[in-house]
Design an enzyme around this catalytic site. Structure first.
Site, PDB file in Angstrom:
ATOM      1  N   GLU A  70     -10.256  53.669  21.988  1.00  0.00           N
ATOM      2  CA  GLU A  70      -9.947  52.879  20.795  1.00  0.00           C
ATOM      3  C   GLU A  70      -9.832  53.830  19.613  1.00  0.00           C
ATOM      4  OE1 GLU A  70     -11.426  49.182  18.005  1.00  0.00           O
ATOM      5  OE2 GLU A  70     -12.861  50.631  18.756  1.00  0.00           O
TER       6      GLU A  70
ATOM      7  N   ASP B 219     -15.116  52.485  23.033  1.00  0.00           N
ATOM      8  CA  ASP B 219     -15.158  51.773  21.755  1.00  0.00           C
ATOM      9  C   ASP B 219     -15.384  52.750  20.587  1.00  0.00           C
ATOM     10  OD1 ASP B 219     -15.547  49.074  20.372  1.00  0.00           O
ATOM     11  OD2 ASP B 219     -17.411  50.100  19.813  1.00  0.00           O
TER      12      ASP B 219
HETATM   13  C1  NOJ Z   1     -14.380  47.680  18.173  1.00  0.00           C
HETATM   14  C2  NOJ Z   1     -14.562  46.419  18.945  1.00  0.00           C
HETATM   15  O1  NOJ Z   1     -13.333  46.034  19.504  1.00  0.00           O
HETATM   16  C3  NOJ Z   1     -15.112  45.400  17.973  1.00  0.00           C
HETATM   17  O2  NOJ Z   1     -15.112  44.113  18.515  1.00  0.00           O
HETATM   18  C4  NOJ Z   1     -16.486  45.843  17.563  1.00  0.00           C
HETATM   19  O3  NOJ Z   1     -16.992  44.962  16.575  1.00  0.00           O
HETATM   20  C5  NOJ Z   1     -16.477  47.259  16.982  1.00  0.00           C
HETATM   21  N1  NOJ Z   1     -15.666  48.157  17.749  1.00  0.00           N
HETATM   22  C6  NOJ Z   1     -17.869  47.840  16.935  1.00  0.00           C
HETATM   23  O4  NOJ Z   1     -18.339  48.100  18.216  1.00  0.00           O
END
Ligand code: NOJ
Length: 535
Positions: A271, A208
């Site tokens: 991500e 993430d």
């Molecule tokens: C990306 C995640 O997909 C999202 O849902 C989250 O709010 C943020 N990162 C922070 O962790």
């Protein structure tokens, strides 16, 4: 582009399989409390297998106060009681593996919950041994903020701690303080948490917010964004030069990859929300980083033939030679696919996703054509809305429970669902399963065709000239050749079709077996996959 996978090697599982993203709170409730849970997911493995997906990406189920839907973790090594227990997780993993399904879990290394014992200690005094585990700073020279850095979720990224007189940094909510990745002990702690799950048998991680891991040590202010005001998010005011994608991040991802590679055959997915060229750097080059840095090009593009054709081309052009592509059309942070591109195009989108070269990701519910569901202010659960000052930032509409059938509770729960299920007219699994012409069955048949066709899994991608609204390409491997033609518009299209080929699958489902020669016709919003003879 040359043949991406040498004949002798054969594709790895994460290149071959279709990934299915499950948002655990909304997938299946097993105990009637209105929240989805891990035993619920176990009950639905049959479905995932029937669909043909081979890998599941499971969004966070770790212990969490749920300030950000579980992306605020207070114990990396435990399951939140809302979702079940460690025993339930092991059962899920065992059952998935017994069916040949892989399970990839979220790793949230950028921040913890403010209730994580590490932060509680860190906050307790300036002298605490864990003080440096988070990003603490004295007030700026004028007594104000240490830098102009903004939170992705609204307002300043600095929160004053009155008891100790310093500010801590949070790229997201104040309840999600950023870990200090310059601190060796922090790295070791998170790497050991990775080992904890890898030893239990998870097949990899989706990492993430990885580009947020490091901030500028000199605390330089981010510059104003020339495109400010035109963006979608409050922090579009600034360009994240000093708070995102800092050079040190690459070294950290390589270390994560080293940890992963202590175990065999796992995958690391990142991500990475960045301009393309910078995102590609996350494949890592000589020292590998991510197997799959997420590709959000199709999700961020306008949905028309020229834009999609350009998005694909730019991505494939920039892909490093040994980089394996991937494609994402939706996830739990964005508007539902069907709402974004319109219901009429959902079949074309499905065909595109399953026939491009690279690993496809489906967000649960998109295979039914689920639409964003209206969630009233009173029912809102996405707490970032408060921080961001507007209901329009709510992600709840794309996170509503799966609709398994048309009964009360939609087969999702016998209790009161945590988010509304939407009107009865919404699509559901049971009715679509019975209908051979449904979107769900199209996904299933596309996945089956893909899995049976080496050219679709691993073949070369050959773009062809775009005509009108028709996106055209071929996929070829070892004598097998498919031609894909997709009408991204609402008008009938004619296009030249060199040689002879036989339609194997069409989105409207009435053209299989038809022979095309010389010319092709596509009805509005129609797509076809045709198998061609040798060139
Ligand atoms: C990306 C995640 O997909 C999202 O849902 C989250 O709010 C943020 N990162 C922070 O962790």
């Amino acid at each position: 582009m040359s043949d991406p996978i040498p004949e002798s090697a054969g594709p790895k599982w994460w290149q071959r399989e279709v990934f299915y993203e499950i948002y655990p709170r909304s997938f299946q409730d097993s105990n009637g409390d209105g929240d989805g849970d891990l035993p619920g997911i176990c009950q639905r493995l049959d479905y995932v297998q029937w669909l043909g997906a081979g890998a599941i990406w499971l969004c966070p189920f770790f212990r969490s106060p749920m300030a950000d839907g579980g992306y605020d973790i207070s114990d990396y090594r435990d399951v939140d009681p809302m979702f079940g227990s460690m025993g339930d997780f092991s059962a899920l993993l065992d059952q998935a593996h017994a069916r040949g399904l892989k399970i990839v879990v979220d790793l949230v290394p950028n921040h913890t919950s403010d209730r994580h014992p590490w932060f509680v200690e860190s906050r307790s005094s300036r002298q605490n041994p864990r003080r440096d585990w988070y990003v603490w700073q004295d007030p700026g020279p004028d007594g104000g903020l240490p830098a102009n850095w903004l939170s992705h979720f609204g307002g300043s990224a600095w929160q004053k701690d009155d008891a100790t007189g310093q500010y801590f940094y949070h790229a997201f909510l104040p309840a999600q303080p950023d870990l200090n990745w310059r601190n060796r002990e922090v790295r070791t702690a998170i790497y050991n948490d990775m080992r904890f799950w890898l030893q239990r048998g998870v097949d990899g991680f989706r990492v993430d917010a990885v580009t947020n891991l490091v901030e500028d040590q000199l605390l330089r202010d981010d510059p104003p964004n020339p495109a400010r005001g035109r963006g979608k998010m409050p922090d579009d005011e600034i360009k994240r030069v000093f708070t995102k994608d800092r050079p040190e991040t690459h070294e950290i991802v390589r270390e994560m990859r080293d940890v992963l590679d202590e175990f065999s055959d796992r995958v690391l997915i990142g991500e990475v929300h960045l301009p393309l060229a910078r995102a590609m750097a996350y494949y890592g080059g000589k020292r590998p980083s991510f197997h799959l840095p997420f590709n959000f090009q199709l999700m961020e593009s306008l949905w028309d033939c020229r834009s999609i054709s350009a998005a694909i081309d730019q991505y494939m052009q920039l892909l490093p030679e040994d980089g394996w592509p991937n494609w994402v059309l939706g996830n739990h942070d964005e508007k539902r696919l069907a709402t974004r591109i319109g219901e009429a195009q959902t079949r074309v989108a499905a065909m595109l996703l399953m026939t491009l070269q690279g690993t496809p990701f489906i967000y649960n519910g998109d295979e039914l054509g689920m639409q964003n569901i209206r969630v009233s202010r009173r029912e809102t659960r996405d707490t970032r809305v408060k921080n961001m000052g507007s209901h329009r930032y709510s992600r709840d509409g794309a996170r509503t429970p799966m609709r398994w059938d048309s009964g009360t509770g939609s087969g999702f729960t016998t209790g009161r669902p945590w988010l509304p299920l939407g009107a009865d007219t919404n699509p559901d699994v049971a009715s679509q399963r019975q209908d051979p012409g449904s979107l769900l069955n199209l996904y299933r048949d596309l996945i089956a065709l893909r899995q049976d066709s080496p050219a679709l899994v691993a073949g070369e991608f050959v773009p062809l000239a775009t005509r009108g609204d028709v996106l055209n390409y071929e996929r070829c491997k070892s004598g097998q050749r498919f031609r894909i033609a997709l009408n991204l518009g609402g008008k009938t299209q004619r296009f030249p079709f060199a040689g002879e080929s036989r339609i194997v699958l069409s989105t409207i489902r009435d053209r299989a077996g038809e022979i095309l020669s010389g010319n092709g016709v596509l009805r509005p919003h129609e797509g076809i996959v045709a198998e061609c003879g040798e060139r």
